[in-house]
Design a protein around this motif. Structure first.
Motif, PDB file in Angstrom:
ATOM      1  N   THR A 203      45.518  -3.279 -64.679  1.00  0.00           N
ATOM      2  CA  THR A 203      45.418  -2.030 -63.913  1.00  0.00           C
ATOM      3  C   THR A 203      44.487  -2.196 -62.719  1.00  0.00           C
ATOM      4  O   THR A 203      44.812  -1.754 -61.604  1.00  0.00           O
ATOM      5  CB  THR A 203      44.901  -0.903 -64.829  1.00  0.00           C
ATOM      6  OG1 THR A 203      45.752  -0.799 -65.957  1.00  0.00           O
ATOM      7  CG2 THR A 203      44.877   0.421 -64.111  1.00  0.00           C
ATOM      8  N   ARG A 204      43.354  -2.852 -62.934  1.00  0.00           N
ATOM      9  CA  ARG A 204      42.417  -3.090 -61.818  1.00  0.00           C
ATOM     10  C   ARG A 204      43.038  -3.984 -60.754  1.00  0.00           C
ATOM     11  O   ARG A 204      42.838  -3.781 -59.562  1.00  0.00           O
ATOM     12  CB  ARG A 204      41.139  -3.754 -62.338  1.00  0.00           C
ATOM     13  CG  ARG A 204      40.277  -2.868 -63.161  1.00  0.00           C
ATOM     14  CD  ARG A 204      39.130  -2.403 -62.322  1.00  0.00           C
ATOM     15  NE  ARG A 204      38.322  -1.484 -63.085  1.00  0.00           N
ATOM     16  CZ  ARG A 204      37.022  -1.439 -63.008  1.00  0.00           C
ATOM     17  NH1 ARG A 204      36.381  -2.249 -62.197  1.00  0.00           N
ATOM     18  NH2 ARG A 204      36.364  -0.561 -63.711  1.00  0.00           N
TER      19      ARG A 204
ATOM     20  N   GLN B 280      45.417  -1.904 -58.695  1.00  0.00           N
ATOM     21  CA  GLN B 280      44.679  -1.013 -57.804  1.00  0.00           C
ATOM     22  C   GLN B 280      44.114  -1.791 -56.615  1.00  0.00           C
ATOM     23  O   GLN B 280      44.160  -1.331 -55.468  1.00  0.00           O
ATOM     24  CB  GLN B 280      43.540  -0.319 -58.550  1.00  0.00           C
ATOM     25  CG  GLN B 280      44.000   0.757 -59.493  1.00  0.00           C
ATOM     26  CD  GLN B 280      42.851   1.320 -60.316  1.00  0.00           C
ATOM     27  OE1 GLN B 280      41.740   0.805 -60.272  1.00  0.00           O
ATOM     28  NE2 GLN B 280      43.141   2.376 -61.063  1.00  0.00           N
ATOM     29  N   GLY B 281      43.590  -2.978 -56.869  1.00  0.00           N
ATOM     30  CA  GLY B 281      43.069  -3.814 -55.781  1.00  0.00           C
ATOM     31  C   GLY B 281      44.159  -4.251 -54.837  1.00  0.00           C
ATOM     32  O   GLY B 281      43.960  -4.288 -53.608  1.00  0.00           O
ATOM     33  N   ASN B 282      45.330  -4.566 -55.357  1.00  0.00           N
ATOM     34  CA  ASN B 282      46.461  -4.960 -54.526  1.00  0.00           C
ATOM     35  C   ASN B 282      46.897  -3.802 -53.628  1.00  0.00           C
ATOM     36  O   ASN B 282      47.164  -3.989 -52.431  1.00  0.00           O
ATOM     37  CB  ASN B 282      47.612  -5.418 -55.422  1.00  0.00           C
ATOM     38  CG  ASN B 282      48.717  -6.066 -54.646  1.00  0.00           C
ATOM     39  OD1 ASN B 282      48.530  -6.457 -53.499  1.00  0.00           O
ATOM     40  ND2 ASN B 282      49.874  -6.189 -55.271  1.00  0.00           N
ATOM     41  N   GLN B 283      46.968  -2.615 -54.186  1.00  0.00           N
ATOM     42  CA  GLN B 283      47.350  -1.436 -53.405  1.00  0.00           C
ATOM     43  C   GLN B 283      46.324  -1.174 -52.307  1.00  0.00           C
ATOM     44  O   GLN B 283      46.691  -0.870 -51.165  1.00  0.00           O
ATOM     45  CB  GLN B 283      47.467  -0.221 -54.344  1.00  0.00           C
ATOM     46  CG  GLN B 283      47.920   1.053 -53.669  1.00  0.00           C
ATOM     47  CD  GLN B 283      49.386   1.010 -53.265  1.00  0.00           C
ATOM     48  OE1 GLN B 283      50.166   0.228 -53.799  1.00  0.00           O
ATOM     49  NE2 GLN B 283      49.746   1.839 -52.309  1.00  0.00           N
ATOM     50  N   SER B 284      45.051  -1.284 -52.656  1.00  0.00           N
ATOM     51  CA  SER B 284      43.989  -1.038 -51.681  1.00  0.00           C
ATOM     52  C   SER B 284      44.047  -2.050 -50.537  1.00  0.00           C
ATOM     53  O   SER B 284      43.904  -1.692 -49.359  1.00  0.00           O
ATOM     54  CB  SER B 284      42.630  -1.105 -52.375  1.00  0.00           C
ATOM     55  OG  SER B 284      41.589  -1.013 -51.445  1.00  0.00           O
TER      56      SER B 284
END
Length: 85
Positions: free
Chosen positions: A66-67, A70-74
């Protein structure tokens, strides 16, 4: 001979402390059936602990995934903001 002596000691202790035959203390070696039943229970506890450890590991991997998402999206949003600026 050893079992007769063990039984005699057990009867003597039962009379001394007024134990009923159903609540007597065990001085003799337990039968093999009871030993196997105890071993079966220990194995079940070992399996339960192993499943518990495995579930904590899988929860950790899910949190890590999940992290990462989220980092990829950011980082994708930052890259788009840089290209548009």
């Amino acid at each position: 001979m050893p079992q007769a002596r063990c039984r005699t000691e057990l009867i003597h202790i039962m009379k001394l402390f007024q134990f009923s035959p159903y609540r007597s203390i065990k001085l003799c070696k337990p039968p093999q059936i009871l030993t196997l039943a105890k071993q079966r229970g220990a194995t079940m506890i070992e399996i339960l602990v192993a499943v518990l450890i495995l579930s904590f590991g899988l929860l950790g991997m899910a949190a890590l995934l999940t992290r990462a998402l989220q980092g990829n999206q950011s980082s994708m949003q930052r890259s788009q903001a840089t290209m548009l600026a």
